[in-house]
Design a protein around this motif. Structure first.
Motif, PDB file in Angstrom:
ATOM      1  N   VAL A 591     -59.050   9.632  -6.468  1.00 40.29           N
ATOM      2  CA  VAL A 591     -58.970   8.576  -4.615  1.00 40.29           C
ATOM      3  C   VAL A 591     -59.417   7.340  -5.954  1.00 40.29           C
ATOM      4  O   VAL A 591     -58.722   6.812  -5.027  1.00 40.29           O
ATOM      5  CB  VAL A 591     -61.026   8.814  -4.770  1.00 40.29           C
ATOM      6  CG1 VAL A 591     -61.063   8.071  -3.562  1.00 40.29           C
ATOM      7  CG2 VAL A 591     -60.637   9.974  -3.753  1.00 40.29           C
ATOM      8  N   PHE A 592     -59.862   6.957  -7.233  1.00 39.11           N
ATOM      9  CA  PHE A 592     -59.598   6.512  -8.140  1.00 39.11           C
ATOM     10  C   PHE A 592     -57.918   5.746  -7.885  1.00 39.11           C
ATOM     11  O   PHE A 592     -57.457   3.865  -7.539  1.00 39.11           O
ATOM     12  CB  PHE A 592     -60.134   6.209  -9.032  1.00 39.11           C
ATOM     13  CG  PHE A 592     -60.620   5.241  -9.985  1.00 39.11           C
ATOM     14  CD1 PHE A 592     -61.109   4.076 -10.376  1.00 39.11           C
ATOM     15  CD2 PHE A 592     -58.802   4.570 -10.909  1.00 39.11           C
ATOM     16  CE1 PHE A 592     -61.659   2.838 -10.688  1.00 39.11           C
ATOM     17  CE2 PHE A 592     -58.999   3.828 -11.893  1.00 39.11           C
ATOM     18  CZ  PHE A 592     -59.981   2.642 -11.816  1.00 39.11           C
ATOM     19  N   GLU A 593     -57.055   6.678  -8.262  1.00 42.35           N
ATOM     20  CA  GLU A 593     -55.445   5.981  -8.493  1.00 42.35           C
ATOM     21  C   GLU A 593     -55.152   5.501  -7.017  1.00 42.35           C
ATOM     22  O   GLU A 593     -54.050   5.133  -6.889  1.00 42.35           O
ATOM     23  CB  GLU A 593     -55.278   7.283  -8.816  1.00 42.35           C
ATOM     24  CG  GLU A 593     -52.902   6.786  -9.385  1.00 42.35           C
ATOM     25  CD  GLU A 593     -52.675   8.135 -10.355  1.00 42.35           C
ATOM     26  OE1 GLU A 593     -51.991   7.683 -10.683  1.00 42.35           O
ATOM     27  OE2 GLU A 593     -53.221   8.726 -10.840  1.00 42.35           O
ATOM     28  N   GLU A 594     -55.501   6.554  -6.016  1.00 44.26           N
ATOM     29  CA  GLU A 594     -55.170   5.913  -4.273  1.00 44.26           C
ATOM     30  C   GLU A 594     -55.246   4.230  -4.231  1.00 44.26           C
ATOM     31  O   GLU A 594     -54.317   3.507  -3.238  1.00 44.26           O
ATOM     32  CB  GLU A 594     -55.569   6.566  -3.420  1.00 44.26           C
ATOM     33  CG  GLU A 594     -54.834   8.454  -3.306  1.00 44.26           C
ATOM     34  CD  GLU A 594     -52.967   8.151  -3.116  1.00 44.26           C
ATOM     35  OE1 GLU A 594     -52.987   7.300  -2.152  1.00 44.26           O
ATOM     36  OE2 GLU A 594     -52.236   8.210  -4.148  1.00 44.26           O
ATOM     37  N   LYS A 636     -52.406   0.547 -15.433  1.00 47.48           N
ATOM     38  CA  LYS A 636     -50.978   1.206 -14.407  1.00 47.48           C
ATOM     39  C   LYS A 636     -51.161   0.834 -13.793  1.00 47.48           C
ATOM     40  O   LYS A 636     -49.389   0.384 -13.470  1.00 47.48           O
ATOM     41  CB  LYS A 636     -51.477   3.261 -14.091  1.00 47.48           C
ATOM     42  CG  LYS A 636     -49.667   3.942 -14.305  1.00 47.48           C
ATOM     43  CD  LYS A 636     -50.239   5.267 -13.643  1.00 47.48           C
ATOM     44  CE  LYS A 636     -49.737   6.078 -13.357  1.00 47.48           C
ATOM     45  NZ  LYS A 636     -49.466   7.240 -13.427  1.00 47.48           N
ATOM     46  N   TYR A 637     -51.756   0.331 -12.747  1.00 46.17           N
ATOM     47  CA  TYR A 637     -51.607   0.044 -11.372  1.00 46.17           C
ATOM     48  C   TYR A 637     -51.723  -1.440 -11.609  1.00 46.17           C
ATOM     49  O   TYR A 637     -51.626  -2.695 -10.599  1.00 46.17           O
ATOM     50  CB  TYR A 637     -51.463   0.234 -10.060  1.00 46.17           C
ATOM     51  CG  TYR A 637     -50.887   1.507  -9.776  1.00 46.17           C
ATOM     52  CD1 TYR A 637     -50.546   2.339  -8.960  1.00 46.17           C
ATOM     53  CD2 TYR A 637     -52.363   3.273 -10.007  1.00 46.17           C
ATOM     54  CE1 TYR A 637     -50.050   3.276  -8.632  1.00 46.17           C
ATOM     55  CE2 TYR A 637     -51.472   4.054 -10.280  1.00 46.17           C
ATOM     56  CZ  TYR A 637     -50.330   4.300  -9.337  1.00 46.17           C
ATOM     57  OH  TYR A 637     -50.679   5.461  -9.293  1.00 46.17           O
ATOM     58  N   LEU A 638     -51.193  -2.255 -12.779  1.00 51.86           N
ATOM     59  CA  LEU A 638     -52.115  -4.175 -12.630  1.00 51.86           C
ATOM     60  C   LEU A 638     -52.901  -4.101 -11.748  1.00 51.86           C
ATOM     61  O   LEU A 638     -52.957  -5.462 -11.581  1.00 51.86           O
ATOM     62  CB  LEU A 638     -50.445  -4.787 -12.468  1.00 51.86           C
ATOM     63  CG  LEU A 638     -49.399  -4.234 -13.130  1.00 51.86           C
ATOM     64  CD1 LEU A 638     -47.564  -4.695 -12.930  1.00 51.86           C
ATOM     65  CD2 LEU A 638     -49.631  -4.077 -14.674  1.00 51.86           C
ATOM     66  N   VAL A 639     -54.202  -3.738 -11.805  1.00 50.29           N
ATOM     67  CA  VAL A 639     -55.296  -3.582 -11.186  1.00 50.29           C
ATOM     68  C   VAL A 639     -56.943  -3.922 -12.103  1.00 50.29           C
ATOM     69  O   VAL A 639     -57.020  -3.860 -13.025  1.00 50.29           O
ATOM     70  CB  VAL A 639     -56.064  -2.477 -10.138  1.00 50.29           C
ATOM     71  CG1 VAL A 639     -56.993  -3.097  -9.254  1.00 50.29           C
ATOM     72  CG2 VAL A 639     -54.640  -2.110  -9.463  1.00 50.29           C
ATOM     73  N   ASN A 640     -56.813  -5.456 -11.724  1.00 49.10           N
ATOM     74  CA  ASN A 640     -57.585  -6.172 -12.464  1.00 49.10           C
ATOM     75  C   ASN A 640     -59.242  -4.880 -11.862  1.00 49.10           C
ATOM     76  O   ASN A 640     -59.779  -5.080 -10.655  1.00 49.10           O
ATOM     77  CB  ASN A 640     -58.246  -8.056 -11.953  1.00 49.10           C
ATOM     78  CG  ASN A 640     -59.521  -8.406 -12.288  1.00 49.10           C
ATOM     79  OD1 ASN A 640     -59.892  -7.782 -13.488  1.00 49.10           O
ATOM     80  ND2 ASN A 640     -59.040  -9.505 -12.977  1.00 49.10           N
ATOM     81  N   PRO A 641     -59.558  -4.750 -12.985  1.00 53.94           N
ATOM     82  CA  PRO A 641     -61.251  -4.018 -13.112  1.00 53.94           C
ATOM     83  C   PRO A 641     -61.717  -5.172 -12.458  1.00 53.94           C
ATOM     84  O   PRO A 641     -63.008  -3.557 -11.807  1.00 53.94           O
ATOM     85  CB  PRO A 641     -61.678  -3.466 -14.275  1.00 53.94           C
ATOM     86  CG  PRO A 641     -60.194  -3.600 -14.929  1.00 53.94           C
ATOM     87  CD  PRO A 641     -59.576  -5.443 -14.549  1.00 53.94           C
TER      88      PRO A 641
END
Length: 783
Positions: A591-594, A636-641
């Motif tokens: 879910v987190f990766e999606e 990996k997906y360039l997402v800001n935490p």
């Protein structure tokens, strides 16, 4: 008239005999004189008759005694084989447990080099029971306490350990001194994955010495073989190395007429793990062969002894009784009583071995099943219930306080419960820390009281160790007294399994729904891996709205199972199952990766996504490396935490607060927002809440009631909101379903809500449209 005279003459003859005159009857009934010699001959003839009868009786006695003697002898040999099997099993299990403890210790210490591990083993008294101990990497390259390097990659025990199986192998030749050894191996885990294999060896001759202790004055042989007859451990008293297989040796050396038939029968028994005794004949005489399974791999204990030796030992007692009977009847009776008493003591000892639990010294489970069957058969109108309970994580007690203290605790449990049982109730230890109890009751109220009494006698005794117990209890109310004990136990045990690992003492009654539940859980377990591979798990988004402006401000990622045959399955139907079987770890990360992947896509399309909440199970919250795993996926997906909010449930914080605070602080340092989900459903400590580094407090929907709110409920919600504001926490209210609820929460200065009036959970595609509409709305507001 004649008859009366005849009997009068008999009386006269008796009187004359006392005077030394001897008389006899002729064929016509006339009294005639006997000479002293003739009378002595008559007495001798009577003595011969008596002796003949005596000999006949003795012969019958001997025949009966021989049959009983043979039965007793076979029973003794049978029990001896089973006892030796138990000795071997116990030794192997103790050695394996020692190795598994070393594996756990190594796992707890984290990364440790092979040389450092070997150095620690050399200084360990506990591991001194082994000849050699080694540590291997996943390629089979090993360092041991005896050699600097050896490769075991081609060994079966190493391959089994890589599959996650602790195992023991026999009949292997040591590559260092070429002696036959037994090898134990067990995997070492790190973060749930196998990273190494610990193995240890012992010379087979060490086990041979254990088996040969006091075996008919070193005249008996004890071997351990496989089910196909191949020798694993040979007796130290037997120097014949020609044969490698027991059955081949027996067939080659036996000369009896029926030996082949007996050997074939023995082979069949061994294949189905049955025990028994056979008699065979070789050139040196007859032998008894008793056999019993060890229940480890397919190993069997074989005990061989000369028949004449056994008979000599048993017949010595019989001869004493026989000659005493001939010389003095009283002496014979005395010896017979002695034998009966000796036999009784032997039977008592055998019964003790068969029916007494060596840990608790109470009746064992085998004895209990026999007595419970008798009780139920004679129960008539009485009602009974069968309980199966165990102590969660009892192994920790053994590790912390030692096995002796653990055994004492198990005995105390039976002692305490046993004191409350009636004459027709029973308790026994099934194995390890699992117990079975049969209790009688009159109605539901008395049944509840009896069960409560069992619980309190285990837990509420003031004992520091016992008071920390968590009991998992299954109860089966017996409705048909003719039901088999195995079925009764299985149903109670099935009920126990449903509450196992629930982190608090719990109890469940068996009913048919449990069977359906277990079948459903098994079905889910069987399908879950394929479902993940086939992309059947779908992410839905539950929008969250600012209660003041009614505008979209964030969302929560939810999961649904789009089953190809059953349609959409809600998370409540499979998430609890995944938490029990550990699959929840994969689902959480999926879910987190999606979510990260979708955030990346939306940003790439020019959208400005809102903060997305992702749930983390309690299993992940005790993984000290979970922050790094989540950070890796986000990068990996360039997402800001900061765009992701991690939700943990309220119940998690009650288990290990220090570890939890460490993990949460690490997540905060990375940039993730932290929310406490389902606040108010458990027993939260407000003091702990003060110390937790969280950002958001989610109020459970139970505060809102069904469609409205009570006056008390309103006061509670208001106070929680005020408290949260003082702690600088954002308040999110779940499942706002009515306009009344929305207005009340808005008036209480609540921040955010999952307002079903505005939107329920939607698919990713539908949520993207919600995002675009929200973006358009913001542009219109600016204009």
């Amino acid at each position: 008239m004649n008859i009366r005279l005849k009997y009068k003459d008999k009386e006269k003859s008796m009187r004359n005999m006392c005077k030394g005159e001897w008389w006899k009857f002729n064929k016509k009934g006339v009294i005639a004189n006997y000479t002293e010699k003739e009378f002595n001959n008559l007495i001798n003839f009577c003595i011969l008759i008596i002796v003949g009868i005596f000999v006949l009786i003795v012969g019958i006695y001997i025949n009966i005694f021989n049959g009983a003697l043979n039965d007793y002898m076979e029973g003794t040999l049978h029990e001896l084989a089973k006892e030796n099997a138990a000795i071997v099993k116990k030794q192997i299990m103790m050695d394996m447990e020692t190795l598994e403890v070393a594996s756990k210790i190594m796992e707890s210490k984290g990364n440790q080099s092979q040389n450092r591990f070997v150095a620690s083993i050399n200084g360990s008294k506990r591991m001194g029971v082994f000849k050699e101990v080694g540590l291997s990497d996943l390629e089979g390259n090993a360092v041991t306490t005896l050699v600097d390097h050896v490769n075991i990659g081609d060994r079966d025990y190493f391959k089994e350990a890589l599959q996650g199986k602790s195992n023991v192998s026999g009949g292997i030749v040591d590559r260092t001194d070429f002696k036959e050894i037994i090898i134990y191996s067990t995997p070492v885990y790190k973060d749930g994955e196998i990273v190494a294999v610990i193995f240890a060896t012992n010379n087979i001759e060490d086990y041979s010495r254990i088996l040969d202790l006091n075996i008919f004055e070193k005249s008996g042989y004890t071997h351990v073989v496989k089910s196909n007859g191949d020798y694993i451990i040979k007796s130290t008293y037997k120097d014949d190395e020609e044969y490698k297989n027991l059955f081949s040796e027996m067939r080659a050396r036996t000369i009896g007429v029926y030996d082949e038939e007996d050997i074939h029968g023995m082979e069949n028994h061994v294949k189905i793990q049955k025990s028994g005794v056979i008699e065979v004949e070789i050139e040196k005489g007859k032998r008894y062969v008793s056999f019993a399974p060890i229940y480890i791999n397919d190993w069997y204990v074989i005990f061989v002894v000369r028949k004449n030796l056994v008979m000599e030992k048993l017949m010595s007692t019989f001869n004493l009784a026989f000659w005493s009977f001939i010389l003095i009847l009283v002496g014979y009776i005395g010896v017979l009583i002695y034998l009966m008493r000796s036999n009784g003591k032997n039977k008592l000892n055998l019964k003790r071995l068969a029916y007494v639990d060596e840990i608790t010294m109470h009746a064992n489970y085998r004895k209990m099943t026999i007595e419970v069957k008798e009780i139920l058969d004679n129960a008539k109108d009485k009602r009974y219930a069968y309980l199966v309970f165990d102590i969660d994580k009892f192994k920790d007690i053994n590790d912390l306080y030692g096995y002796e203290q653990g055994s004492t605790v198990l005995k105390q449990i039976i002692d305490r419960i046993g004191r409350s049982l009636f004459y027709d109730e029973r308790i026994a230890r099934i194995y390890n820390d699992k117990f079975a109890v049969l209790i009688r009751y009159f109605d539901k109220g008395s049944l509840a009281k009896r069960i409560k009494d069992v619980y309190e006698r285990v837990i509420l005794q003031g004992d520091i160790i016992v008071s920390t117990f968590v009991m998992s209890t299954g109860v089966y109310v017996i409705e048909d007294n003719s039901e088999s004990i195995d079925d009764i136990r299985d149903k109670a045990n099935l009920a126990r399994k449903t509450v196992k690992n629930s982190h608090k003492s719990s109890m469940e009654f068996y009913d048919e729904k449990l069977v359906n539940k277990m079948l459903y859980e098994q079905e889910v377990t069987n399908e879950m891996q394929d479902a993940l591979k086939n992309d059947e798990f779908k992410i839905y988004m539950q929008p969250k709205y600012d209660l003041k402006t009614k505008k979209l401000c964030s969302s929560e990622a939810l999961i649904r199972w789009e089953h190809p045959h059953k349609g959409i399955i809600p998370a409540s139907r499979f998430i609890p199952i995944f938490e029990d079987n550990g699959f929840i770890k994969e689902i959480d990360l999926y879910v987190f990766e999606e979510v990260c992947r979708r955030l990346n896509e939306w940003i790439g399309c020019g959208l400005t996504p809102t903060i997305v909440s992702v749930n983390l199970s309690r299993v992940h919250m005790f993984d000290r490396y979970i922050p790094e795993k989540l950070e890796f996926i986000a990068k990996k997906y360039l997402v800001n935490p900061e765009m992701i909010e991690l939700e943990i449930t309220e119940s998690v914080v009650l288990d290990k607060s220090k570890d939890l605070i460490y993990i949460i602080e690490k997540m905060k340092m990375i940039g993730f927002r932290i929310a406490m989900d389902d606040f108010g459903t458990g027993y939260s400590s407000l003091n702990l809440l003060k110390d937790l580094p969280i950002d958001v407090l989610k109020l459970n929907k139970e505060f809102l009631g069904s469609g409205g709110t009570s006056s008390k409920g309103l006061l509670v919600i208001k106070d929680i909101i005020v408290m949260a504001k003082h702690l600088n926490l954002e308040v999110v209210v779940e499942d706002i379903e009515t306009e009344e609820q929305y207005e009340l929460l808005k008036s209480m200065d609540s921040d955010v809500g999952q307002v079903f009036l505005f939107s329920k959970a939607v698919t990713m595609k539908e949520y993207e449209k919600v995002l675009r509409d929200s973006l358009t709305w913001k542009r219109e507001d600016k204009n």
